[in-house]
Design a protein around this motif. Structure first.
Motif, PDB file in Angstrom:
ATOM      1  N   GLU B 194     -11.773 -24.133 -60.442  1.00 56.18           N
ATOM      2  CA  GLU B 194     -10.357 -23.833 -60.215  1.00 56.18           C
ATOM      3  C   GLU B 194      -9.580 -25.092 -59.948  1.00 56.18           C
ATOM      4  OE1 GLU B 194     -11.354 -19.855 -57.784  1.00 56.18           O
ATOM      5  OE2 GLU B 194      -9.511 -20.932 -57.241  1.00 56.18           O
ATOM      6  N   GLU B 195     -10.181 -25.930 -59.110  1.00 54.49           N
ATOM      7  CA  GLU B 195      -9.498 -27.167 -58.768  1.00 54.49           C
ATOM      8  C   GLU B 195      -9.183 -27.945 -60.021  1.00 54.49           C
ATOM      9  OE1 GLU B 195     -12.016 -27.515 -54.641  1.00 54.49           O
ATOM     10  OE2 GLU B 195     -12.162 -29.073 -56.193  1.00 54.49           O
ATOM     11  N   GLU B 198      -6.578 -26.161 -61.980  1.00 53.84           N
ATOM     12  CA  GLU B 198      -5.224 -26.238 -61.389  1.00 53.84           C
ATOM     13  C   GLU B 198      -4.596 -27.590 -61.627  1.00 53.84           C
ATOM     14  OE1 GLU B 198      -5.643 -23.018 -57.773  1.00 53.84           O
ATOM     15  OE2 GLU B 198      -5.194 -25.121 -57.355  1.00 53.84           O
ATOM     16  N   GLU B 202      -1.712 -25.597 -63.015  1.00 58.42           N
ATOM     17  CA  GLU B 202      -0.780 -25.273 -61.922  1.00 58.42           C
ATOM     18  C   GLU B 202      -0.332 -23.832 -61.957  1.00 58.42           C
ATOM     19  OE1 GLU B 202       1.318 -29.670 -61.913  1.00 58.42           O
ATOM     20  OE2 GLU B 202       2.528 -27.858 -62.209  1.00 58.42           O
ATOM     21  N   GLU B 204      -0.661 -20.298 -59.352  1.00 63.61           N
ATOM     22  CA  GLU B 204      -1.258 -19.675 -58.169  1.00 63.61           C
ATOM     23  C   GLU B 204      -2.067 -18.465 -58.566  1.00 63.61           C
ATOM     24  OE1 GLU B 204       2.339 -20.874 -55.099  1.00 63.61           O
ATOM     25  OE2 GLU B 204       2.081 -18.796 -55.774  1.00 63.61           O
ATOM     26  N   TYR B 206      -3.235 -17.760 -61.332  1.00 63.67           N
ATOM     27  CA  TYR B 206      -4.393 -18.223 -62.127  1.00 63.67           C
ATOM     28  C   TYR B 206      -5.539 -18.644 -61.212  1.00 63.67           C
ATOM     29  CZ  TYR B 206      -6.508 -20.027 -66.324  1.00 63.67           C
ATOM     30  OH  TYR B 206      -7.332 -20.211 -67.391  1.00 63.67           O
ATOM     31  N   GLY B 207      -5.053 -19.367 -60.100  1.00 60.35           N
ATOM     32  CA  GLY B 207      -6.070 -19.846 -59.164  1.00 60.35           C
ATOM     33  C   GLY B 207      -6.806 -18.683 -58.529  1.00 60.35           C
ATOM     34  N   GLU B 283      -2.627 -28.358 -54.039  1.00 62.70           N
ATOM     35  CA  GLU B 283      -2.393 -29.209 -55.212  1.00 62.70           C
ATOM     36  C   GLU B 283      -2.428 -30.663 -54.835  1.00 62.70           C
ATOM     37  OE1 GLU B 283       0.519 -25.901 -57.168  1.00 62.70           O
ATOM     38  OE2 GLU B 283       1.118 -27.968 -57.123  1.00 62.70           O
TER      39      GLU B 283
END
Lengths: 370, 295
Positions: B194-195, B198, B202, B204, B206-207, B283
Motif C-alpha cells: 500500500e505504501e 500510495e 494517492e 485514501e 484505495y489505501g 503520505e
C-alpha cells in the motif's frame, strides 16, 4: 570283396522341384566309409598348400658393424654400435632383446610351406565327404537348414546347367526349399574379428549350398552372385568345398549328369573306377558294425564262456569271540566244549552246595547237641 | 547299414561339431526343435536316432511328431504329424496307441513332455484370467531428470505469490464479502504494498482497500487475536493520535525491521495503529521513509 549295400533310387527333380520322373541309382560313393579323422587331416594338409611364403629380411638387424665393448666398462656385454655422432652409436645391436636388433629365429623362406598328401588319402577323404553329404543328419548338424528339402542327396535335372540369369537360379533355390540356407548366409554376414580385416579378408559369413554340375552352360554365371553358393564341376571335386573347415556334411545340390558321373569317377566296389586308373572305393574296416547283433551271432556265442551269475553281497563280520554262531562256523567242536564246560561247572556248583549243606547240618547238630 | 551310419553320425555329433549343441559348464543342451528332452544325449538326439518321436505344442494344440527309418532320406516328409486330443487322458492313450512298439525311453519321455506342456498351458490360461502385471523397467536417467525438472517447475511456478494474487483478486471482487480475519504477515505485506502504491497513486479509499486485501492474503491468525486487535485499536486510537511523530518514527523503525521474527509482536500493534493514521499523515511519512530507504 564285394559289399552288399542298399543303394536306393534317387528321384531327379525338375526346375519346379517336382519329381521329373527319371531316377538315378545312388552311386556307390555315397556308401563309402565316413572317416571324419581322415577328412580332417587331409583338409588341414590341403589348406597348407595355398599359403604364400613370408619371412623377414635376411639382413634385418645385421646392417651394423657392432662389436661388444667387453668387460670393464660398466655396461652390459652385448655388441654395441660403433662410431659416434648419432643416438645410434653405442646402442645395443644384433640381439633379439635389443631395439633394432634381429629377431629370435628369423623366419626363413625355406620353411616347408606345402604338404604332400598321398593320392589315396586325398581320394579317401573326398569319398567320405561325398558320402557324408548324402546323410541328412550330418548336413543338419553341420548347420545347413534343410528341413524342407524334398530329398537327400538332392539331384536336379540338367536343364539347370543352362541357366544364365541369377533370377532363374534364385527361383530354383526357392522351389527346392534351399533358399532358407541362403538366407542364413545373408543373416550371418559380418565383419571378421581381428587383423584379417586389413588383410583383404574383411567380411565373413556362413556357407550355403554347393552346386555340383556336369557341364557349365551358363550355370556358373547364374549362381555365382548368390551369397554363400559355391559351384564346382564333378570332374574337379574339391575337398575344401565339400568339407569346409574339416567338417563333413556340406549341403550339395547335384545336377543329373554330375550325379551319374560319380560311379565312373569312383567306381563301385564291384567295378573299378573308369576315370581314375586302378582306383576303387575304400573298404571299411568292419563290414558288420552292429555290436549287439555281433554279440548275438552264432560264431561269437559259441566261443564265449557262460556269464557269471553269482551275486556277491557284502556280509557283516561277526566276532567269533562274542558271537556263538560265528564261532560255531569256524569251529564246530566249540559247541561240545561249551556244553561240557557248562556241565562241569554245574556239577561243581552242586558239589559245593552239597558240601556247604553238610557243613551247615553238622554245625546245626552240634549246636543242638550243645 | 543304417546302424552303421547312425553310429558315425553320433560319433561326429558327440565328439566333433554339431550346430545344435550348446555346451555349459555342467550340461550339454540340444537346440534342435524336435529334441524330446532338450539335452544332447545319444538317446535323445533326433539326428542320431532313426526312430524318434516328440510332442510339440502349437497355439495350445499338442502334436505328436514321429520319424521313421523309411523316410530318413526325405527331409521334407520325415516328420509325421498327429494332432493329440486336448484332454490329457485321451492324449496319453493316443500316444500309447501310436508308439505301441517303440522303445520305452521315447514313450516315457513323450508322455512326460505332454504332461509338462499341458501343465504350462493350464497355467497360461489361468494367468490370462488374472490381472496381468506389467513390469516396466525404471529408466534411471529419465527419473533423475524428471525429478529435477519437477523441482525447477515448482520453484518457477511461485505458487505462493500466485495464490496471494488470486486471493487478493477475490477480495477485490468481493467474493468473500466482509471478513476481518487478517493474518499478520499478510497484513504487513499488504501494508508495504500500500505504501508503495500510495506513493504512486494517492488514494485514501484505495489505501483502505489495499489494507484489507493485504490482510486477507494469508489467514493465519485466530479470531480471538483479531478481536483483541480490534479492541486494542479502538482503545489505542486515542493515545496514538496524540503522540504522532515519535510513535510514527518508532513504527517506521519497527516496520523497517520487518524481516522475519519481530513482525510477530510488533506488527499487531502496528496494524492497529496504522489504521487510523493512514488517512492523514501517512503520505509524508512514506515520502520520508522512501528517502531514508534510498539513502
Amino acid at each position: 570283396m564285394s559289399k552288399v549295400v542298399a543303394r536306393p533310387l534317387i528321384t531327379v527333380y525338375n526346375e519346379k522341384a517336382e519329381a521329373s520322373g527319371s531316377t538315378v541309382q545312388l552311386p556307390a560313393v555315397f556308401r563309402a566309409p565316413i572317416r571324419p579323422d581322415i577328412v580332417s587331416f587331409v583338409q588341414q594338409q590341403m589348406s597348407m598348400n595355398r599359403r604364400h611364403p613370408y619371412c623377414v629380411s635376411e639382413k634385418a638387424g645385421h646392417q651394423t658393424s657392432a662389436e661388444s665393448w667387453g668387460t670393464g666398462r660398466a655396461v652390459a656385454r652385448i655388441p654395441r654400435v660403433r662410431g659416434g655422432g648419432t643416438h645410434r652409436s653405442g646402442q645395443g645391436a644384433y640381439g633379439n632383446m635389443c631395439r633394432g636388433g634381429r629377431m629370435f629365429a628369423p623366419t626363413k623362406i625355406w620353411r616347408r610351406w606345402h604338404r604332400k598328401i598321398n593320392v589315396n588319402q586325398k581320394r579317401y577323404a573326398l569319398c567320405s565327404a561325398i558320402a557324408a553329404s548324402g546323410i541328412p543328419s550330418l548336413v543338419m548338424s553341420k548347420g545347413h537348414l534343410i528341413n524342407d528339402v524334398p530329398e537327400m542327396p538332392l539331384v536336379v535335372s540338367d536343364k539347370v546347367q543352362e541357366y544364365n540369369k541369377t533370377k532363374q537360379a534364385v527361383v530354383l533355390l526357392r522351389r527346392l526349399r534351399a533358399w532358407t540356407d541362403v538366407q542364413k548366409v545373408y543373416k550371418t554376414r559380418r565383419f571378421r574379428a581381428g587383423k584379417g580385416k586389413m588383410r583383404n579378408r574383411r567380411r565373413t559369413s556362413k556357407l550355403g549350398p554347393l552346386i555340383i554340375y556336369g557341364k557349365d552352360q551358363g550355370l556358373t554365371k547364374a549362381f555365382r552372385n548368390i551369397p554363400g553358393v559355391s559351384l564346382i564341376s564333378v570332374n574337379k571335386l574339391n575337398l575344401m568345398k565339400l568339407a569346409p573347415g574339416g567338417h563333413v556334411g556340406r549341403f550339395c545340390i547335384w545336377t543329373e549328369s554330375a550325379f551319374q558321373r560319380l560311379n565312373a569317377l569312383y567306381g563301385t566296389w564291384r567295378q573299378k573306377s573308369k576315370l581314375k586308373s586302378d582306383y576303387n572305393l575304400p573298404q571299411p574296416i568292419m563290414t558288420g558294425t552292429d555290436l549287439s547283433r555281433l554279440l548275438k551271432s552264432d560264431e561269437i556265442q559259441k566261443v564265449i564262456r557262460r556269464p557269471r551269475q553269482m551275486v556277491r553281497r557284502a556280509s557283516v563280520k561277526r566276532n567269533p569271540l562274542t558271537n556263538m554262531r560265528a564261532l560255531m562256523k569256524l569251529n564246530p567242536y566249540s559247541a561240545v566244549i561249551k556244553k561240557s564246560a557248562a556241565k562241569v561247572a554245574e556239577a561243581r556248583k552242586k558239589n559245593k552246595e552239597a558240601l556247604l549243606e553238610k557243613k551247615r547240618q553238622a554245625s546245626a547238630t552240634k549246636k543242638v547237641a550243645a | 547299414m543304417t546302424m552303421y551310419i547312425l553310429i558315425i553320425v553320433w560319433s561326429i555329433i558327440n565328439k566333433s561339431f554339431c550346430s545344435y549343441k550348446v555346451n555349459t559348464k555342467t550340461q550339454r543342451f540340444c537346440r534342435n526343435e524336435y529334441n524330446l528332452t532338450g539335452l544332447c544325449n545319444r538317446s535323445a538326439c533326433p539326428l542320431a536316432n532313426s526312430q524318434y518321436a516328440t510332442v510339440r505344442e502349437e497355439d495350445g494344440n499338442c502334436f505328436l511328431y514321429m520319424k521313421t527309418v523309411e523316410r530318413s532320406g526325405f527331409p521334407r516328409n520325415m516328420w509325421e504329424k498327429v494332432k493329440l486330443s486336448k484332454s490329457l487322458e485321451k492324449a496319453l492313450r493316443q500316444i500309447n496307441e501310436y508308439l505301441i512298439y517303440w522303445p520305452g525311453f521315447i514313450k516315457q519321455k513323450c508322455k512326460q513332455r505332454l504332461l509338462k506342456i499341458s501343465q504350462y498351458l493350464i497355467r497360461m490360461r489361468k494367468l490370462r484370467l488374472r490381472r496381468q502385471k506389467k513390469l516396466v523397467p525404471i529408466q534411471r536417467k529419465q527419473e533423475r531428470r524428471e525429478r529435477r525438472r519437477e523441482e525447477k517447475a515448482l520453484v518457477a511456478a511461485r505458487l505462493d505469490s500466485a495464490i496471494e494474487k488470486e486471493l487478493l483478486e477475490r477480495l477485490k471482487r468481493g467474493t468473500y464479502g466482509d471478513i476481518y480475519n487478517f493474518p499478520q504477515v499478510a497484513f504487513n505485506k499488504a501494508l508495504e504494498e500500500e505504501e508503495d502504491a500510495e506513493v504512486n497513486m494517492e488514494g485514501e479509499d484505495y489505501g483502505e482497500d489495499e489494507e484489507n486485501e493485504g490482510e486477507e492474503a494469508e489467514e493465519e491468525i485466530d479470531e480471538e487475536l483479531e478481536k483483541e486487535l480490534e479492541e486494542e485499536s479502538e482503545n489505542e486510537e486515542i493515545e496514538y493520535v496524540e503522540a504522532d511523530s515519535d510513535l510514527e518514527r518508532e513504527l517506521e523503525s519497527e516496520s523497517d525491521m520487518e524481516d522475519i521474527e519481530p513482525k510477530a509482536t510488533t506488527s499487531v500493534k502496528d496494524n492497529t495503529r496504522r489504521k487510523p493514521r493512514l488517512e492523514i499523515e501517512y503520505e509524508t511519512e512514506t515520502l520520508s521513509k522512501n528517502a531514508k530507504r534510498t539513502v
